[in-house]
Write an enzyme that holds these catalytic residues in place. Structure first.
Site, PDB file in Angstrom:
ATOM      1  N   LYS A 275     -75.508  41.469 -83.409  1.00 58.10           N
ATOM      2  CA  LYS A 275     -74.693  42.126 -84.420  1.00 58.10           C
ATOM      3  C   LYS A 275     -74.363  41.121 -85.520  1.00 58.10           C
ATOM      4  O   LYS A 275     -74.649  39.933 -85.400  1.00 58.10           O
ATOM      5  CB  LYS A 275     -73.441  42.695 -83.770  1.00 58.10           C
ATOM      6  CG  LYS A 275     -73.807  43.589 -82.584  1.00 58.10           C
ATOM      7  CD  LYS A 275     -72.639  44.284 -82.019  1.00 58.10           C
ATOM      8  CE  LYS A 275     -72.680  45.731 -82.476  1.00 58.10           C
ATOM      9  NZ  LYS A 275     -71.466  46.459 -82.134  1.00 58.10           N
TER      10      LYS A 275
ATOM     11  N   ALA B 283     -66.726  52.743 -82.490  1.00 61.30           N
ATOM     12  CA  ALA B 283     -66.291  53.162 -83.834  1.00 61.30           C
ATOM     13  C   ALA B 283     -67.400  53.951 -84.531  1.00 61.30           C
ATOM     14  O   ALA B 283     -67.127  54.663 -85.507  1.00 61.30           O
ATOM     15  CB  ALA B 283     -65.938  51.932 -84.656  1.00 61.30           C
TER      16      ALA B 283
ATOM     17  N   ASP C 117     -76.522  45.707 -63.435  1.00 60.15           N
ATOM     18  CA  ASP C 117     -77.178  45.621 -64.746  1.00 60.15           C
ATOM     19  C   ASP C 117     -78.679  45.501 -64.519  1.00 60.15           C
ATOM     20  O   ASP C 117     -79.127  45.216 -63.394  1.00 60.15           O
ATOM     21  CB  ASP C 117     -76.667  44.396 -65.530  1.00 60.15           C
ATOM     22  CG  ASP C 117     -76.872  44.537 -67.035  1.00 60.15           C
ATOM     23  OD1 ASP C 117     -78.035  44.658 -67.481  1.00 60.15           O
ATOM     24  OD2 ASP C 117     -75.878  44.521 -67.776  1.00 60.15           O
TER      25      ASP C 117
ATOM     26  N   TYR D  35     -76.868  56.715 -82.133  1.00 60.41           N
ATOM     27  CA  TYR D  35     -76.039  55.931 -81.203  1.00 60.41           C
ATOM     28  C   TYR D  35     -74.613  56.503 -81.176  1.00 60.41           C
ATOM     29  O   TYR D  35     -74.015  56.699 -80.114  1.00 60.41           O
ATOM     30  CB  TYR D  35     -76.035  54.474 -81.686  1.00 60.41           C
ATOM     31  CG  TYR D  35     -75.027  53.573 -81.005  1.00 60.41           C
ATOM     32  CD1 TYR D  35     -75.236  53.081 -79.729  1.00 60.41           C
ATOM     33  CD2 TYR D  35     -73.856  53.189 -81.683  1.00 60.41           C
ATOM     34  CE1 TYR D  35     -74.308  52.234 -79.118  1.00 60.41           C
ATOM     35  CE2 TYR D  35     -72.928  52.342 -81.083  1.00 60.41           C
ATOM     36  CZ  TYR D  35     -73.166  51.877 -79.804  1.00 60.41           C
ATOM     37  OH  TYR D  35     -72.237  51.045 -79.208  1.00 60.41           O
TER      38      TYR D  35
ATOM     39  N   LYS E 144     -78.152  32.536 -88.727  1.00 59.10           N
ATOM     40  CA  LYS E 144     -78.829  32.229 -89.994  1.00 59.10           C
ATOM     41  C   LYS E 144     -78.246  30.959 -90.620  1.00 59.10           C
ATOM     42  O   LYS E 144     -78.977  30.114 -91.131  1.00 59.10           O
ATOM     43  CB  LYS E 144     -78.672  33.399 -90.976  1.00 59.10           C
ATOM     44  CG  LYS E 144     -79.497  34.625 -90.585  1.00 59.10           C
ATOM     45  CD  LYS E 144     -79.309  35.751 -91.586  1.00 59.10           C
ATOM     46  CE  LYS E 144     -80.010  37.021 -91.119  1.00 59.10           C
ATOM     47  NZ  LYS E 144     -79.969  38.112 -92.094  1.00 59.10           N
TER      48      LYS E 144
HETATM   49  P1  NAD Z   1     -74.537  44.548 -74.145  1.00 59.45           P
HETATM   50  O1  NAD Z   1     -75.812  45.118 -74.657  1.00 59.45           O
HETATM   51  O2  NAD Z   1     -74.364  43.073 -74.135  1.00 59.45           O
HETATM   52  O3  NAD Z   1     -74.245  45.101 -72.683  1.00 59.45           O
HETATM   53  C1  NAD Z   1     -74.744  46.323 -72.237  1.00 59.45           C
HETATM   54  C2  NAD Z   1     -75.462  46.040 -70.927  1.00 59.45           C
HETATM   55  O4  NAD Z   1     -75.934  47.276 -70.399  1.00 59.45           O
HETATM   56  C3  NAD Z   1     -76.690  45.136 -71.096  1.00 59.45           C
HETATM   57  O5  NAD Z   1     -76.547  43.967 -70.308  1.00 59.45           O
HETATM   58  C4  NAD Z   1     -77.850  45.988 -70.618  1.00 59.45           C
HETATM   59  O6  NAD Z   1     -78.840  45.275 -69.919  1.00 59.45           O
HETATM   60  C5  NAD Z   1     -77.128  46.973 -69.722  1.00 59.45           C
HETATM   61  N1  NAD Z   1     -77.928  48.174 -69.531  1.00 59.45           N
HETATM   62  C6  NAD Z   1     -78.545  48.916 -70.489  1.00 59.45           C
HETATM   63  N2  NAD Z   1     -79.230  49.910 -69.922  1.00 59.45           N
HETATM   64  C7  NAD Z   1     -79.053  49.793 -68.592  1.00 59.45           C
HETATM   65  C8  NAD Z   1     -79.549  50.534 -67.487  1.00 59.45           C
HETATM   66  N3  NAD Z   1     -80.364  51.558 -67.646  1.00 59.45           N
HETATM   67  N4  NAD Z   1     -79.171  50.143 -66.249  1.00 59.45           N
HETATM   68  C9  NAD Z   1     -78.361  49.074 -66.052  1.00 59.45           C
HETATM   69  N5  NAD Z   1     -77.872  48.334 -67.090  1.00 59.45           N
HETATM   70  C10 NAD Z   1     -78.221  48.698 -68.330  1.00 59.45           C
HETATM   71  O7  NAD Z   1     -73.379  45.256 -74.982  1.00 59.45           O
HETATM   72  P2  NAD Z   1     -71.844  44.883 -75.129  1.00 59.45           P
HETATM   73  O8  NAD Z   1     -71.649  44.313 -76.459  1.00 59.45           O
HETATM   74  O9  NAD Z   1     -71.369  44.154 -73.925  1.00 59.45           O
HETATM   75  O10 NAD Z   1     -71.220  46.352 -75.158  1.00 59.45           O
HETATM   76  C11 NAD Z   1     -70.713  46.980 -73.982  1.00 59.45           C
HETATM   77  C12 NAD Z   1     -70.433  48.440 -74.285  1.00 59.45           C
HETATM   78  O11 NAD Z   1     -69.505  48.558 -75.368  1.00 59.45           O
HETATM   79  C13 NAD Z   1     -71.664  49.242 -74.691  1.00 59.45           C
HETATM   80  O12 NAD Z   1     -71.583  50.521 -74.117  1.00 59.45           O
HETATM   81  C14 NAD Z   1     -71.549  49.350 -76.184  1.00 59.45           C
HETATM   82  O13 NAD Z   1     -72.177  50.508 -76.688  1.00 59.45           O
HETATM   83  C15 NAD Z   1     -70.036  49.395 -76.368  1.00 59.45           C
HETATM   84  N6  NAD Z   1     -69.658  48.895 -77.692  1.00 59.45           N
HETATM   85  C16 NAD Z   1     -69.842  47.580 -77.987  1.00 59.45           C
HETATM   86  C17 NAD Z   1     -69.489  47.118 -79.250  1.00 59.45           C
HETATM   87  C18 NAD Z   1     -69.680  45.668 -79.614  1.00 59.45           C
HETATM   88  O14 NAD Z   1     -69.372  45.318 -80.752  1.00 59.45           O
HETATM   89  N7  NAD Z   1     -70.146  44.811 -78.735  1.00 59.45           N
HETATM   90  C19 NAD Z   1     -68.963  47.992 -80.205  1.00 59.45           C
HETATM   91  C20 NAD Z   1     -68.812  49.338 -79.864  1.00 59.45           C
HETATM   92  C21 NAD Z   1     -69.150  49.776 -78.597  1.00 59.45           C
END
Ligand code: NAD
Length: 342
Positions: free
Chosen positions: A192, A119, A32, A149, A200
């Protein structure tokens, strides 16, 4: 010993999964841009690196892992992905990560690759009625996601599926629906709805009010993070490679979500609906397919998950009140990712 690589292991879902895989006896490598913000990573080996950089990816994917979980993405809540201000970064950063990772998984003969889609790929035209949204897995086309996105996620789903067809990569695709719980981002602009509302409410003085973006009648469903991890593990152990919704089907309006949190807090607060980014009018996870293919679906009540999340965020708010402002700025920057410097 089975081995796993978690891309995005410093994030919310990735850090929870690292804990689970370690408990199951895996060797875990995490990568990460940052370490987990709220706990120490459970990974055996954690590489700080930028996955937009192909050289970093080569270094990270230096062996035939049994499983690769690809969570790394430039993402956030409505305030980050629906304003339009971050569209170029969101598309460019996340696409680059997936373009780098997919061929390396082929080269290293990775056993299984899990890709976290969203989603947000579902067409806006099926989510205009807040009481009757259609998010069946087979309703993704004709495509019309309501955000860049969502378009990037759809592109990357197709990218991985093409690698599956042409190079035999075994790829599992899940579409997450609003995952929430302790140790998720709760401030700084990427949080989110559940985390933002808990914050809040926790910050509001008794008798005060909180602001909600939109008229509050838009609907969503929210899945507690432990259930998400359980679903991921069940899916990857199955023969069903997706795409599969991983979400709750307990749909609720945003105003009712706020009312639940206010009740949990024990405060008396009123709600003021204000203009703001809000996304589609209605969204709910359709869990018909997950029940069919896994013989299981998430069912942890929203009320219980919110109690745990509120308690955790309340503690963060209290801690923050005693943290010097300078440290808070540093934390928010560490969590950010803007522009491409590679
Ligand atoms: P998050 O933002 O907490 O985790 C994503 C991680 O990716 C972060 O820690 C960020 O630092 C890392 N990252 C981003 N760019 C990077 C790079 N260039 N190199 C290395 N690391 C990098 O998000 P999350 O909630 O843990 O979500 C995980 C995955 O699930 C994501 O792909 C997100 O799009 C997908 N997702 C999450 C949700 C949700 O509700 N949390 C819903 C739909 C999809």
């Amino acid at each position: 010993m089975r081995s796993a690589l978690i891309c995005g292991a410093g994030g919310f879902i990735g850090s929870h999964l690292a804990r689970r895989l370690k408990a199951e006896g895996y060797y875990v490598r995490g990568v990460d841009l940052k370490y987990p913000e709220f706990s120490t990573s459970a990974a055996d080996d954690f590489i700080l690196g930028d996955l937009r950089d192909p050289y970093v990816c080569k270094h990270v994917l230096d062996r035939p892992f049994d499983e690769v979980y690809q969570f790394a993405a430039d993402m956030g809540g409505a305030g980050y992905i629906f304003t339009g201000e971050n569209d170029a970064d969101v598309m460019h950063n996340s696409a680059l990560i997936n373009l780098n990772i997919a061929p390396l998984c082929v080269r290293q003969r990775v056993g299984k690759v899990f890709y976290s889609s969203s989603a947000c790929i579902y067409p806006a035209y099926n989510q205009q009625d807040p009481h009757n949204p259609n998010c069946r897995e087979d309703s993704a086309y004709p495509a019309q996601p309501d955000s860049e996105y969502g378009w990037e996620k759809l592109f990357s789903e197709r990218l991985y599926l093409a690698f599956q067809r042409n190079y035999g990569l075994r790829i599992y695709i899940a579409r997450f629906h609003n995952i929430y719980g302790p140790e998720g981002v709760w401030r700084g602009g990427r949080e989110k709805a559940p985390a933002a509302l808990c914050r809040k409410v926790a910050e509001a003085p008794n008798g005060g009010e909180i602001e909600i973006w939109g008229d509050g009648r838009q609907t969503r469903s929210f899945l507690y993070v432990d259930e998400c991890i359980e679903a991921i593990r069940r899916m990857i152990a199955s023969n069903f490679t997706g795409p599969l919704n991983i979400g709750s089907d307990e749909m609720i309006t945003i105003n009712d979500l706020a009312r639940k949190i206010i009740r949990i807090s024990g405060k008396r607060l009123s709600i003021r609906n204000v203009p703001g980014p809000e996304g589609v009018r209605g969204r709910n996870s359709d869990n018909t397919l997950i029940r069919q293919v896994l013989g299981w679906s998430p069912n942890y009540p929203l009320e219980l998950g919110l109690r745990q999340t509120y308690a955790w965020i309340l503690q963060q708010v209290k801690n923050a009140a005693t943290t010097p402002a300078e440290e808070v700025t540093q934390l928010s920057c560490a969590n950010g990712l803007r522009g491409y410097s590679g």
